[in-house]
Design a protein around this motif. Structure first.
Motif, PDB file in Angstrom:
ATOM      1  N   THR A 220      -2.405  -5.036   6.985  1.00 55.02           N
ATOM      2  CA  THR A 220      -1.308  -5.890   7.219  1.00 55.02           C
ATOM      3  C   THR A 220      -1.061  -6.448   5.763  1.00 55.02           C
ATOM      4  O   THR A 220       0.280  -6.699   5.255  1.00 55.02           O
ATOM      5  CB  THR A 220      -1.599  -7.089   8.000  1.00 55.02           C
TER       6      THR A 220
ATOM      7  N   GLU B  91       1.173  -4.246   3.705  1.00 56.35           N
ATOM      8  CA  GLU B  91       2.498  -4.410   4.193  1.00 56.35           C
ATOM      9  C   GLU B  91       3.040  -5.508   3.625  1.00 56.35           C
ATOM     10  O   GLU B  91       4.224  -5.629   3.040  1.00 56.35           O
ATOM     11  CB  GLU B  91       2.539  -4.407   5.756  1.00 56.35           C
TER      12      GLU B  91
ATOM     13  N   ALA C 182      -0.272   1.739   4.641  1.00 55.71           N
ATOM     14  CA  ALA C 182      -0.866   0.743   5.564  1.00 55.71           C
ATOM     15  C   ALA C 182      -1.081   1.383   6.787  1.00 55.71           C
ATOM     16  O   ALA C 182      -2.413   1.378   7.477  1.00 55.71           O
ATOM     17  CB  ALA C 182       0.091  -0.497   5.797  1.00 55.71           C
TER      18      ALA C 182
ATOM     19  N   ARG D 245       3.866   1.148   2.830  1.00 59.48           N
ATOM     20  CA  ARG D 245       3.834   1.056   4.282  1.00 59.48           C
ATOM     21  C   ARG D 245       3.117   2.148   5.108  1.00 59.48           C
ATOM     22  O   ARG D 245       2.465   2.128   5.848  1.00 59.48           O
ATOM     23  CB  ARG D 245       5.145   0.855   4.835  1.00 59.48           C
TER      24      ARG D 245
END
Lengths: 421, 421
Positions: free
Chosen positions: B88, B91, B42, B39
């Motif tokens: 995305t 993620e 990202a 994360r």
């Protein structure tokens, strides 16, 4: 010469094309039918005992003439009892659970497709092996049980025995209107024949070499067909400071001494520095009693009187009753040594500490990682696989002891009712 | 020259040795930690949007100068929206179930050893790909999520974009005191560099080529490292005499027309002779409406007016809106055609007959075999895998759509309490 070479290649092509075609017929054979045929093969082998012994006598005579060692001659020899054992092994394979058709996974997708992941045969499997003629019936039965066609290439020294065994198995196929090509010996059993076979990825789906290091290295370096290989076993046992010393000594001795000539035997014992002064004399006493030749690192030799272990020794698979001992700094030192010298076969830790045991199990990358047990357990029989195809040191497809499931792959069956994208 | 070559080789060795060493560090990273880092990666990609776009502009300028086609330029282009989509995707990979540590099987042996078969990372994975820069972050994230080190070799045409993306990912690793070697670009991105990489089986455990046929063939023919390959998809749909004709037409058109340029598109339609006179005109009407270029066998052309399909046509993956049609003698004729021309990718039967459907599912050897659905469903997304590493045409290790589990292997953990043999 060139024409002759081409002729040979064409023969090989035609032979393997036939094997591939036969594999499609075998694919649909039911479990009951396979088992009936395997039992018939076992019976036929018992009935042909005298023929097989006669063929074996030719191999034994050649072995005598070629001055083969008595160990090799013993491996080669077939008698009534051994042939009966071979037949029994085939019957035991018939009794195994069917490895084909197993639903490995299954689910329904968002689109309403029902997907089943199902085990299926691999196709055509080439087995390259040495000396022992029982490998002929064993692997033929394992391949047949898993709906695979086998192409067998045994050792030159066992050629008459292997031919006699294959003849019996093929006669059973023929009697039952099945193609004899389902079980066959490689027609060109020369080194060139093998060199061709392992590049025939159009027809052959897997090669399993079962033999010495030289053979295996040659096959894995030259094959374009996938190979399940069985490299060396450079196995370690680490005795942690939290070990139960009684267990530790017993396990270490067993791992080295029980059968030093096999791949799951220990080659190097790692001892936690924190307990070295206490542990090493006890270990030396036990290994001396087992007539093990000991070599040690400098720190080890400061405590017990043993020969020196060199860097090269730590990299050697002795396959003999010789053992390296090294003192290491705790579990991290043990893991570091194994990372450097291990072959990814079998590694063990002896400890009563939950946390250290779990750390070792996770940090060591090997096919089999043990807590408080001997590395000698790494084999299909001890794992409860019923039959063993081999012990794989591949990282992919099959790893470690390989049961008959190792002779299968899978496909996805997808059940729809008109779905489009 | 020789010295320079040697220098390059030594660099490659040192580079890959570092990757291998890093893989051991990654092996023990927990699921929560991996997901947090993904994360963070990202987020870092979103923050670096302008830097990535600037780097991409250099690639776009070179593409302009080298007269790349507009399709290729479109693949190469990164803008704010596409970079956000890449973030995305990372993620989404963080949100996947952890593929590592899964207990695949477990039992207790007769000796009282508790054996657990557990999924583990493969180690170091080389990914060789072309054009699309999003593959850099996608595959880096997939490898990281499965605790594998990745060595990325992207296309020359995307070198600046790939370098900018890798820089962001590596900076995240560094900020978190992890070795940057966990994610890296192959330093020598030349053809020679690739040639070396695919032979480095000492350090690299798997190669995944994602690109054109030429690249894949080169890699699979020359690698000593295991390769998950993705060959051509020569897919068939067979319309049986017991088909629901409405479903049949709809599925056939979808399989060909939905996206002709991909591997799971149908190349040849097989029609049961028993219904050819009725079915072929309906099919022609539907395909004419979809502007499909049709070619047919002699028997087909006796019923509908289409161009001639040659033997070579049946062996061609058009990747275009062109279709071969062949009339066959029932399901056995269909299976025989597929055995001869199929590439083992995806095959479908359209039938309402239970027995014929089951026969086809069992007799056809392909990664995905369908009843009453379009072959277009063969991909990780449609299978519900969440993320797709590729579609494998290997028969072993991974077959068909390959989810993140395809980036794992297994080991056996054995829990004893003093067992010896």
């Amino acid at each position: 010469m060139a024409a002759k070479q081409r002729g040979k290649r064409d023969n090989m092509n035609a032979f393997l094309e036939e094997a591939k075609a036969a594999s499609r017929e075998l694919m649909l054979l039911s479990g009951a039918e396979k088992n009936r045929l395997l039992r018939e093969m076992a019976g036929a082998m018992r009935s042909a005992t005298m023929d097989i012994i006669e063929a074996n006598a030719l191999d034994m005579k050649a072995a005598e003439e070629n001055n083969l060692s008595s160990a090799l001659k013993d491996r080669l020899l077939l008698d009534e009892k051994r042939i009966d054992a071979m037949a029994t092994a085939v019957e035991e394979i018939a009794a195994l659970k069917d490895p084909v058709g197993r639903v490995i996974d299954g689910w329904v997708t968002d689109d309403g497709l029902k997907i089943e992941k199902v085990s299926i045969p691999i196709g055509v499997i080439g087995i390259i092996y040495e000396s022992r003629p029982n490998v002929t019936s064993d692997t033929a039965a394992l391949c047949f049980k898993s709906n695979n066609v086998c192409v067998l290439k045994g050792g030159k020294e066992a050629e008459h025995s292997n031919a006699a065994i294959a003849k019996v198995l093929r006669a059973t196929l023929k009697r039952n209107d099945l193609p004899e090509a389902l079980i066959s010996l490689l027609p060109d059993a020369s080194r060139e024949g093998v060199a061709k076979l392992i590049k025939m990825d159009k027809y052959v789906d897997l090669i399993v070499p079962r033999g010495g290091e030289g053979l295996i290295r040659y096959v894995s370096e030259n094959a374009t067909v996938p190979v399940v290989k069985h490299d060396k076993g450079q196995c370690h046992t680490y005795i942690d400071k939290d070990a139960d010393m009684e267990k530790a000594v017993k396990i270490a001795v067993n791992a080295k001494v029980d059968r030093p000539g096999v791949c799951n035997a220990m080659e190097t014992l790692l001892v936690d520095r924190a307990i070295a002064a206490e542990a090493l004399p006890k270990l030396k006493e036990a290994f001396d009693a087992a007539h093990t030749e000991l070599k040690g690192c400098g720190d080890t030799r400061a405590i017990i009187d043993v020969a020196e272990a060199t860097e090269a020794d730590f990299d050697t698979e002795y396959l003999a009753n010789i053992l390296n001992i090294r003192t290491v700094d705790g579990v991290d030192g043990a893991v570091a040594h194994i990372v450097r010298f291990g072959s990814g076969h079998s590694e063990a830790i002896i400890t009563e500490s939950y946390t250290t045991a779990e750390y070792f199990l996770n940090a060591v990358d090997a096919a089999a990682v043990y807590v408080n047990a001997s590395t000698r357990f790494t084999d299909g029989g001890a794992f409860g696989f019923g039959a063993e195809v081999g012990i794989s040191t591949n990282k992919l497809h099959a790893r470690g002891p390989m049961g008959i499931e190792g002779l299968t792959t899978y496909k996805f069956k997808i059940y729809g009712n008109g779905q489009i994208r």
